[in-house]
Design a protein around this motif. Sequence first.
Motif, PDB file in Angstrom:
ATOM      1  N   VAL A 374     -19.049  17.043 -27.521  1.00 36.62           N
ATOM      2  CA  VAL A 374     -19.695  16.087 -26.623  1.00 36.62           C
ATOM      3  C   VAL A 374     -18.657  15.268 -25.851  1.00 36.62           C
ATOM      4  CG1 VAL A 374     -21.229  14.088 -26.483  1.00 36.62           C
ATOM      5  CG2 VAL A 374     -21.736  15.956 -28.077  1.00 36.62           C
ATOM      6  N   GLY A 375     -17.641  14.780 -26.560  1.00 37.69           N
ATOM      7  CA  GLY A 375     -16.628  13.964 -25.908  1.00 37.69           C
ATOM      8  C   GLY A 375     -15.894  14.715 -24.809  1.00 37.69           C
ATOM      9  N   GLY A 376     -15.640  15.998 -25.026  1.00 37.03           N
ATOM     10  CA  GLY A 376     -14.964  16.790 -24.002  1.00 37.03           C
ATOM     11  C   GLY A 376     -15.788  16.912 -22.733  1.00 37.03           C
ATOM     12  N   GLY A 377     -17.091  17.140 -22.879  1.00 37.28           N
ATOM     13  CA  GLY A 377     -17.952  17.268 -21.707  1.00 37.28           C
ATOM     14  C   GLY A 377     -18.024  15.983 -20.906  1.00 37.28           C
ATOM     15  N   LEU A 378     -18.170  14.848 -21.589  1.00 34.93           N
ATOM     16  CA  LEU A 378     -18.241  13.566 -20.899  1.00 34.93           C
ATOM     17  C   LEU A 378     -16.913  13.227 -20.219  1.00 34.93           C
ATOM     18  CD1 LEU A 378     -20.235  11.467 -23.534  1.00 34.93           C
ATOM     19  CD2 LEU A 378     -21.100  12.480 -21.413  1.00 34.93           C
ATOM     20  N   ALA A 379     -15.795  13.529 -20.886  1.00 34.54           N
ATOM     21  CA  ALA A 379     -14.479  13.269 -20.299  1.00 34.54           C
ATOM     22  C   ALA A 379     -14.269  14.106 -19.041  1.00 34.54           C
ATOM     23  CB  ALA A 379     -13.381  13.563 -21.320  1.00 34.54           C
ATOM     24  N   CYS A 380     -14.752  15.342 -19.055  1.00 36.65           N
ATOM     25  CA  CYS A 380     -14.634  16.210 -17.883  1.00 36.65           C
ATOM     26  C   CYS A 380     -15.375  15.629 -16.693  1.00 36.65           C
ATOM     27  CB  CYS A 380     -15.179  17.599 -18.216  1.00 36.65           C
ATOM     28  SG  CYS A 380     -15.471  18.655 -16.776  1.00 36.65           S
ATOM     29  N   ALA A 381     -16.632  15.234 -16.886  1.00 30.97           N
ATOM     30  CA  ALA A 381     -17.428  14.701 -15.780  1.00 30.97           C
ATOM     31  C   ALA A 381     -16.779  13.449 -15.196  1.00 30.97           C
ATOM     32  CB  ALA A 381     -18.851  14.394 -16.259  1.00 30.97           C
ATOM     33  N   ALA A 382     -16.310  12.554 -16.064  1.00 26.92           N
ATOM     34  CA  ALA A 382     -15.686  11.323 -15.581  1.00 26.92           C
ATOM     35  C   ALA A 382     -14.390  11.607 -14.837  1.00 26.92           C
ATOM     36  CB  ALA A 382     -15.425  10.387 -16.765  1.00 26.92           C
ATOM     37  N   ALA A 383     -13.570  12.503 -15.384  1.00 28.47           N
ATOM     38  CA  ALA A 383     -12.261  12.771 -14.788  1.00 28.47           C
ATOM     39  C   ALA A 383     -12.385  13.463 -13.437  1.00 28.47           C
ATOM     40  CB  ALA A 383     -11.418  13.618 -15.740  1.00 28.47           C
ATOM     41  N   VAL A 384     -13.298  14.434 -13.318  1.00 27.07           N
ATOM     42  CA  VAL A 384     -13.389  15.168 -12.058  1.00 27.07           C
ATOM     43  C   VAL A 384     -13.935  14.279 -10.943  1.00 27.07           C
ATOM     44  CG1 VAL A 384     -15.739  16.140 -12.271  1.00 27.07           C
ATOM     45  CG2 VAL A 384     -13.945  17.435 -11.092  1.00 27.07           C
ATOM     46  N   LEU A 385     -14.839  13.364 -11.278  1.00 31.16           N
ATOM     47  CA  LEU A 385     -15.336  12.441 -10.261  1.00 31.16           C
ATOM     48  C   LEU A 385     -14.236  11.481  -9.815  1.00 31.16           C
ATOM     49  CD1 LEU A 385     -18.872  11.642 -11.729  1.00 31.16           C
ATOM     50  CD2 LEU A 385     -18.379  12.915  -9.630  1.00 31.16           C
ATOM     51  N   ALA A 386     -13.457  10.994 -10.779  1.00 31.31           N
ATOM     52  CA  ALA A 386     -12.393  10.047 -10.449  1.00 31.31           C
ATOM     53  C   ALA A 386     -11.284  10.704  -9.641  1.00 31.31           C
ATOM     54  CB  ALA A 386     -11.826   9.439 -11.728  1.00 31.31           C
ATOM     55  N   VAL A 387     -10.851  11.881 -10.048  1.00 33.29           N
ATOM     56  CA  VAL A 387      -9.723  12.550  -9.393  1.00 33.29           C
ATOM     57  C   VAL A 387     -10.161  13.234  -8.104  1.00 33.29           C
ATOM     58  CG1 VAL A 387      -7.985  14.351  -9.644  1.00 33.29           C
ATOM     59  CG2 VAL A 387      -8.508  12.853 -11.577  1.00 33.29           C
ATOM     60  N   GLY A 388     -11.256  13.990  -8.175  1.00 37.85           N
ATOM     61  CA  GLY A 388     -11.685  14.770  -7.022  1.00 37.85           C
ATOM     62  C   GLY A 388     -12.076  13.929  -5.824  1.00 37.85           C
ATOM     63  N   LEU A 389     -12.710  12.787  -6.061  1.00 32.79           N
ATOM     64  CA  LEU A 389     -13.148  11.938  -4.953  1.00 32.79           C
ATOM     65  C   LEU A 389     -12.040  11.045  -4.419  1.00 32.79           C
ATOM     66  CD1 LEU A 389     -16.701  10.888  -6.215  1.00 32.79           C
ATOM     67  CD2 LEU A 389     -16.082  12.766  -4.671  1.00 32.79           C
ATOM     68  N   SER A 390     -10.907  11.005  -5.099  1.00 36.83           N
ATOM     69  CA  SER A 390      -9.822  10.116  -4.673  1.00 36.83           C
ATOM     70  C   SER A 390      -8.922  10.732  -3.614  1.00 36.83           C
ATOM     71  CB  SER A 390      -8.968   9.717  -5.889  1.00 36.83           C
ATOM     72  OG  SER A 390      -8.265  10.846  -6.399  1.00 36.83           O
ATOM     73  N   VAL A 391      -8.996  12.046  -3.408  1.00 40.62           N
ATOM     74  CA  VAL A 391      -8.141  12.730  -2.430  1.00 40.62           C
ATOM     75  C   VAL A 391      -8.988  13.056  -1.201  1.00 40.62           C
ATOM     76  CG1 VAL A 391      -6.636  14.709  -2.001  1.00 40.62           C
ATOM     77  CG2 VAL A 391      -6.732  13.679  -4.283  1.00 40.62           C
TER      78      VAL A 391
END
Length: 401
Positions: A374-391
């Motif tokens: 569960v923790g891996g899935g939630l970390a993925c969603a948070a990280a991709v939104l933070a990183v992907g939308l920043s560029v």
Amino acid sequence: MDTRPLGVPAYRRIWIGQSVSHVGNAATLVAVGQQVYVLTDSSFWVGLLGMANFIPLVAFGLWGGAVADAVDRRRLLLIGSAISWASTLLILLQALAGLDNVYALLAAVALNATGFAISSPTRGAIIPRILTPELVPAANALNSLVYSLGAIAGPMIGGLVLAWSGYAAVYALDAVLFGAGLYAALRLPPLQPEGEVRRPGARAVVEGLRFILGSQVLLMSFVVDIIAMVLALPRALFPEVAAERFGGDPLALGWLNASMAIGSAAGALFSGWVGRVTRQGIALVAVIAVWGLSVAAAGFVHQLWAVVAFMAVGGAADVVSSVWRQSILQLHAPDEMRGRMQGVFLVVVAGGPRLGDLRAGATAVAFGVGAAWVGGGLACAAAVLAVGLSVARFRDYRADR
């Protein structure tokens, strides 16, 4: 689904060959993971299978891509395929001999990854040579369908054969089915390199990496995929989950391994809309976030059908991401760079899940299988939104420009 690429005989043979051989490969993946878990009683050791794959993928994937830009790609594809086939025979022999040695299994898996690291970027570089540019996205969707259907049928068949006849029967099936891929490679025409030919080596590899680093769109397409696979993939946890929640049933293990591919197959079958999406940067971020949240939801539930359903949603999101990323890479690179681009793509796409296996196994030992999933899935969603939308250049990327 756009099936026009199947009208090209060379591509059609590759597609059919991969359809058949991937079933055996997926069955072996299930059996090897289960055999390692039985021998060690540890998800960490199952995760180490990922490292046995990852190290050769990095070393020979980059090198194999550079070689693919300098030699006849048909011949190189045959060499890589022969190495993979030999590793399958070694895995079969260890099962027949009853070695029950986890180190022998790790070594055979590493050899298989070496062959795959040579053949996969070569095959990816061949596709734009035998098809016109407008057919490349459709071919990538068809390729995704091949792997998805194989990943459904392979684990299910592997689970059945494993329950009825044991490990050796699964590995023997893989060795036989692998012949279809070899036949397809043999029927290809000679494919000498075009454009400026660079001698394979460190300088050629560095040129390929520099080409990627010079494009924020290409670079970020790799970054978001690494986030998806390393943080969220729960594959190494399947044997432990099958043992703890579903009584160690081999068929349950087969369903778990097939779950993502069920969604991937559905996504590929209805992929005609994918080519009409122009804002592919922000779309990639969205589908990878869906993947992470679906994985997390699957980790919360304890009914087998619900786990499979949520993982299938994630698989559908993943296949859409894969088609966009591969098409961007193939069509942005000139022919003399395509082998190296596919080598880097292989390291990320095939290497990322292996690191994900290690991450999942290690966190399961430290925090428990539920938290790791569960923790891996939630970390993925948070990280991709933070990183992907920043560029901005990636976020605003449009395929029609």
